[in-house]
Design an enzyme around this catalytic site. Structure first.
Site, PDB file in Angstrom:
ATOM      1  N   HIS A 125       0.906  -1.332   0.055  1.00 39.16           N
ATOM      2  CA  HIS A 125      -0.022  -0.171   0.175  1.00 39.16           C
ATOM      3  C   HIS A 125       0.964   1.213   0.074  1.00 39.16           C
ATOM      4  O   HIS A 125       0.618   2.241  -0.793  1.00 39.16           O
ATOM      5  CB  HIS A 125      -1.011  -0.058   1.184  1.00 39.16           C
ATOM      6  CG  HIS A 125      -1.928   1.021   1.455  1.00 39.16           C
ATOM      7  ND1 HIS A 125      -3.050   1.169   0.979  1.00 39.16           N
ATOM      8  CD2 HIS A 125      -1.647   2.318   1.651  1.00 39.16           C
ATOM      9  CE1 HIS A 125      -3.503   2.288   1.210  1.00 39.16           C
ATOM     10  NE2 HIS A 125      -2.659   3.077   1.599  1.00 39.16           N
ATOM     11  N   GLU A 126       1.686   1.280   0.950  1.00 43.58           N
ATOM     12  CA  GLU A 126       2.839   2.649   1.032  1.00 43.58           C
ATOM     13  C   GLU A 126       3.398   2.446   0.062  1.00 43.58           C
ATOM     14  O   GLU A 126       3.891   3.766  -0.499  1.00 43.58           O
ATOM     15  CB  GLU A 126       3.455   2.726   2.236  1.00 43.58           C
ATOM     16  CG  GLU A 126       2.567   2.503   3.554  1.00 43.58           C
ATOM     17  CD  GLU A 126       1.499   3.615   3.749  1.00 43.58           C
ATOM     18  OE1 GLU A 126       1.529   4.704   3.105  1.00 43.58           O
ATOM     19  OE2 GLU A 126       0.243   3.490   4.227  1.00 43.58           O
ATOM     20  N   HIS A 146       1.707   4.672  -2.829  1.00 46.74           N
ATOM     21  CA  HIS A 146       1.915   6.030  -2.669  1.00 46.74           C
ATOM     22  C   HIS A 146       3.618   6.393  -3.047  1.00 46.74           C
ATOM     23  O   HIS A 146       3.695   7.159  -3.768  1.00 46.74           O
ATOM     24  CB  HIS A 146       1.852   6.425  -1.093  1.00 46.74           C
ATOM     25  CG  HIS A 146       0.333   6.235  -0.515  1.00 46.74           C
ATOM     26  ND1 HIS A 146      -0.466   7.123  -1.133  1.00 46.74           N
ATOM     27  CD2 HIS A 146      -0.023   5.488   0.321  1.00 46.74           C
ATOM     28  CE1 HIS A 146      -1.735   6.858  -0.532  1.00 46.74           C
ATOM     29  NE2 HIS A 146      -1.437   6.080   0.404  1.00 46.74           N
ATOM     30  N   GLU A 198      -4.421   8.077  -2.930  1.00 42.97           N
ATOM     31  CA  GLU A 198      -4.702   6.905  -2.473  1.00 42.97           C
ATOM     32  C   GLU A 198      -5.413   5.918  -3.655  1.00 42.97           C
ATOM     33  O   GLU A 198      -5.018   4.620  -3.331  1.00 42.97           O
ATOM     34  CB  GLU A 198      -6.102   7.041  -1.788  1.00 42.97           C
ATOM     35  CG  GLU A 198      -6.595   5.890  -0.441  1.00 42.97           C
ATOM     36  CD  GLU A 198      -5.659   5.564   0.440  1.00 42.97           C
ATOM     37  OE1 GLU A 198      -4.628   6.326   0.408  1.00 42.97           O
ATOM     38  OE2 GLU A 198      -5.801   4.390   1.097  1.00 42.97           O
TER      39      GLU A 198
HETATM   40 ZN    ZN Z   1      -2.997   5.214   1.668  1.00 39.27          ZN
END
Ligand code: ZN
Length: 501
Positions: free
Chosen positions: A265-266, A269, A295
């Site tokens: 997830h990170e 980003h 996001e």
């Molecule tokens: Zn996030």
């Protein structure tokens, strides 16, 4: 008429100064979460407040405003990127001048105080300890929203800082439509037999998790010469961006929840940050245009790629080799069902893809009610638990798995949560459009992430903030904003996994 000579020079120098100071704030914010010893936290709060006040002073300085006004009125000599820089600086400054400097300082100081108290109160499961700091935080946020709203909707005024151009008038029908389809869909999943996910509990060796996680993140395309990954209580992606992107993760004995998916997830980003247009470094356009768009990238890599059958067809053998133990006898279908298990759980950050947006809806509705005064801060636990019971069929056992679980409100980040759901909606629409150009599963199963990242880089990352988030998304996906692509994605994926329609 061309802009007065010198207006661009004045503007550019100040913009660069503000960007530099903002990047320093990002670095000390990262340091606070990752490196700072507990006894340094109070001083760090003061340092952050001083720097935030300084940034505010530099932004509201009339000389900057005059240069922006001059370039806005007579900017025909500017190129498109320069015009976008001026436009964004103007948007930022127009908001900043409405908020008095002492309120900026008070918000930063109260945020630091409220955060420290929240951490302990959450450990103690004691809402009454948090309440005396949260109440003034909400009062300050309401003052800020009133200053920004200028008579308009208070939630809109705060949301504008995260998702420019988005309003409650657009969000309400969007989220109501999503809720109407998602609640019965999730209910149908709950009525199916739960998949076996016992193999995820472990214990899994933490060093092995780190090695495996870093391999996946590197394979996705994250450049460790332009970033790093450390440990923090709450995973996030921080740092100044471009050549210096700071991912954090946290290790448990389990695989899920655990470091692996939160790192994916990170990293989503982080890939966005590393792909922003370096030619526009130190300008207002070398940033993502909205948090929802940011996001979308994390959700895309974590869920669309990282929880797919194709991904684990490629990586499960390597995971078995790395971890052995409980994983040795798990077959591919069982593994994929396990990492996509849908559950009634109290904690948003550990929630599965299907229920996640219901967690967000609770917060969106409560934030609006807190800002309008319909819900008092002291009544938050009761209001929170009632909505969880209603939407998720789960009643929190205590406030630490209820209204005290998130860090956001301590920092005064109201208006933020809805961007998580926008990210989910955008991610599905991006995947749908990408599938028209690329055989995503074939690339993922072959471990070739370059074409996928390249697609995102060209159409989204490299565009920086030259276009507003919503317009960029409509251009990239060829769809107006809606929940249709997301529900089609969910029905396709979870229909196959759970036999629901
Ligand atoms: Zn996030």
């Amino acid at each position: 008429m061309a802009a007065r000579a010198g207006a661009w020079t004045t503007f550019e120098a100040r913009m660069q100064e503000v960007e530099d100071l903002s990047d320093v704030l990002s670095v000390i914010g990262w340091d606070e979460q990752v490196m700072c010893p507990p006894s340094g936290r109070a001083a760090r709060g003061q340092q952050t407040a001083t720097l935030a006040t300084l940034v505010h002073e530099r932004v509201v300085d009339p000389a900057y405003g005059e240069a922006i006004a001059e370039l806005s009125a007579n900017g025909e000599d500017l190129d498109d990127a320069q015009r976008a820089m001026v436009h964004l600086a103007r948007h930022h400054r127009d908001r900043a001048v409405r908020v008095p400097g002492d309120l900026v300082r008070a918000l930063a100081e109260q945020g630091a105080r409220c955060n420290v108290v929240w951490e302990q109160a959450r450990r103690d499961r004691d809402f009454s300890a948090w309440l005396p700091e949260l109440e003034p935080m909400l009062r300050l946020k309401t003052q800020q929203a009133e200053a920004l709203a200028d008579g308009g909707d208070l939630y809109d005024a705060l949301l504008e800082g995260f998702e420019p151009g988005m309003t409650v008038a657009q969000l309400d029908p969007l989220l109501a439509g999503l809720r109407a389809e998602l609640v019965p869909f999730v209910q149908a999943i709950f009525e199916r037999p739960a998949p076996d996910a016992s193999f995820l509990v472990g214990p899994y060796d933490r060093d092995a998790q780190r090695v495996f996680t870093e391999r996946v993140v590197r394979d996705f395309g994250f450049d460790f010469d332009a970033g790093r990954q450390d440990v923090s209580t709450h995973p996030f992606c921080g740092g100044p961006g471009l050549g210096d992107v700071r991912l954090t993760t946290r290790y448990y004995d389990s695989l899920e929840p655990g470091a692996l998916f939160s790192s994916m997830h990170e990293a989503g980003h982080g890939l966005y940050e590393q792909g922003l247009p370096a030619r526009f470094a130190r300008t207002t356009v070398a940033r993502a245009p909205s948090l929802g768009l940011h996001e979308s990238q994390s959700r895309f890599w974590e869920n669309v790629i990282g929880r797919s059958h194709a991904f684990w067809a490629r990586y499960l053998p390597a995971a078995k080799e790395t971890f052995g133990g409980a994983l040795a006898t798990v077959d591919l279908d069982t593994f994929v069902r396990g990492v996509n298990k849908v559950e009634r759980t109290p904690i948003r950050v550990d929630a599965d893809e299907a229920t996640y947006n219901l967690h967000v809806l609770v917060r969106y509705e409560l934030e609006r009610e807190m800002l309008s005064g319909a819900v008092a801060v002291r009544d938050l636990p009761e209001a929170w638990n009632a909505r969880y019971t209603d939407y998720l069929g789960y009643t929190p056992k205590h406030d630490s798995e209820g209204c005290m679980q998130d860090v956001h409100w301590s920092w005064g980040e109201l208006g933020y949560f809805s961007t998580y759901t926008l990210g989910n909606l955008y991610a599905a629409a991006i995947a749908e459009r990408m599938a028209g150009d690329l055989d995503i599963d074939a690339h993922v199963a072959a471990g070739e992430f370059g074409p996928i990242l390249g697609w995102l880089r060209e159409r989204i990352h490299d565009r920086g903030s030259l276009t507003r988030g919503r317009e960029l998304m409509e251009e990239v996906t060829g769809r107006p904003l809606g929940h249709e692509a997301y529900m089609a994605y969910m029905r396709g994926k979870y229909g196959a996994l759970y036999g629901v329609e």
